[in-house]
Scaffold this active site. Sequence first.
Site, short mmCIF file in Angstrom:
data_model
loop_
_atom_site.label_atom_id
_atom_site.label_comp_id
_atom_site.label_asym_id
_atom_site.label_seq_id
_atom_site.Cartn_x
_atom_site.Cartn_y
_atom_site.Cartn_z
N LYS A 146 0.80 -1.10 -0.07
CA LYS A 146 0.09 -0.07 -0.01
C LYS A 146 0.92 1.27 -0.05
CE LYS A 146 -3.85 -2.50 2.37
NZ LYS A 146 -4.50 -2.46 3.29
N GLN A 167 -4.53 -1.75 9.72
CA GLN A 167 -4.40 -2.54 9.03
C GLN A 167 -4.87 -4.05 9.95
OE1 GLN A 167 -3.21 -3.20 5.71
NE2 GLN A 167 -4.09 -5.47 6.15
N ASP A 178 -11.05 2.88 4.18
CA ASP A 178 -11.59 1.59 4.27
C ASP A 178 -12.82 1.25 4.04
OD1 ASP A 178 -9.19 -0.43 3.68
OD2 ASP A 178 -8.74 -0.49 5.67
#
Length: 298
Positions: free
Chosen positions: A53, A97, A120
């Site tokens: 990422k 994460q 997200d």
Amino acid sequence: MAKVIDGQKLAQALRGDLLARAGAIDGRRGAAPGLAVILVGDDAASAVYVRNKIRACDAVGIRSVCHRFPSSVSNADLLDLIARLNADSEIDGILVQLPLPAHIALDQVLEAISVAKDVDGFHLYNVGGLVTGNTVFSPCTPYGVVKLLESEDIAIDGQNVVVVGASNIVGKPMALMLMARGATVAICHAKTRDLAQFTILADILVVAAGVPGLIIPQMVKTGAVVIDVGINRLPDGRITGDVDFNGVSAKASRITPVPGGVGPMTVTMLLENTIASAERALSRGERVAENSASERLF
Ligand code: NAP
């Protein structure tokens, strides 16, 4: 033989556009779009995902900052960092994460993230927005699938869609996003009896179960569009999806490969969400500046 949908190629094309948008933001506000990534513990797969990422951010001109914590980190420390990132005007997106260690209250952490920076799309507001149609950020993997379908001009409206997999991050949001675009959607999961009786009806079949070889040609309607979200590592180290690619290719009209299908689109949608967030923040800032200027005039 099915046409193979090249997710890598589409992701590259979209990233060219994102690079230009990130440059424009930097030019207008003197700061590139910013993404904060929070990584807890030493899970090897998580570390690889975060590295990818960050690399993808660099390539399109997003400034990324990674905050690493040992797995012993407290809930309070994570919440404290998120509060500071929420208040930081140069951070447009915050990503935690997953998975987090068991002692961390996942819901609390996800809901502490400002809805306006939840790139997200895991905050309850954004999840609920998928139901009511006003989400701020769509979750990256299903968003990437929608972009793949759109890029191929595949009609969604009025189509029969079957989603295999009902997780919170892929299957359920996928089903809602396709229903919002006019599809008739069935969601299947591990307790579904006779999976094939559903999958055979699908004009568009999206598979996100994490079971290699789950979908075989007999389960697929001739001419169907087959999107394989699964990523499975075989004992010999190879990566494979949930669909018998060679067998199903002979029956489907279009199919995504693994790797090179949905995977590259997921990261690209994270970049898209971060840049869209920065654009929104910028226009909010410009509106505030305009309003205060006109207040001074009158
Ligand atoms: P998950 O949380 O494990 O969910 C899997 C879902 O599939 C569950 O709903 C489960 O049913 C269902 N399922 C399991 N076995 C099944 C079977 N035999 N028949 C029908 N349904 C079955 O996984 P996830 O996070 O959604 O990820 C799914 C797959 O996509 C994984 O391979 C993952 O690596 C991959 N993935 C790929 C990307 C990408 O960018 N390409 C992104 C995220 C995930 P129950 O709910 O009944 O347990």
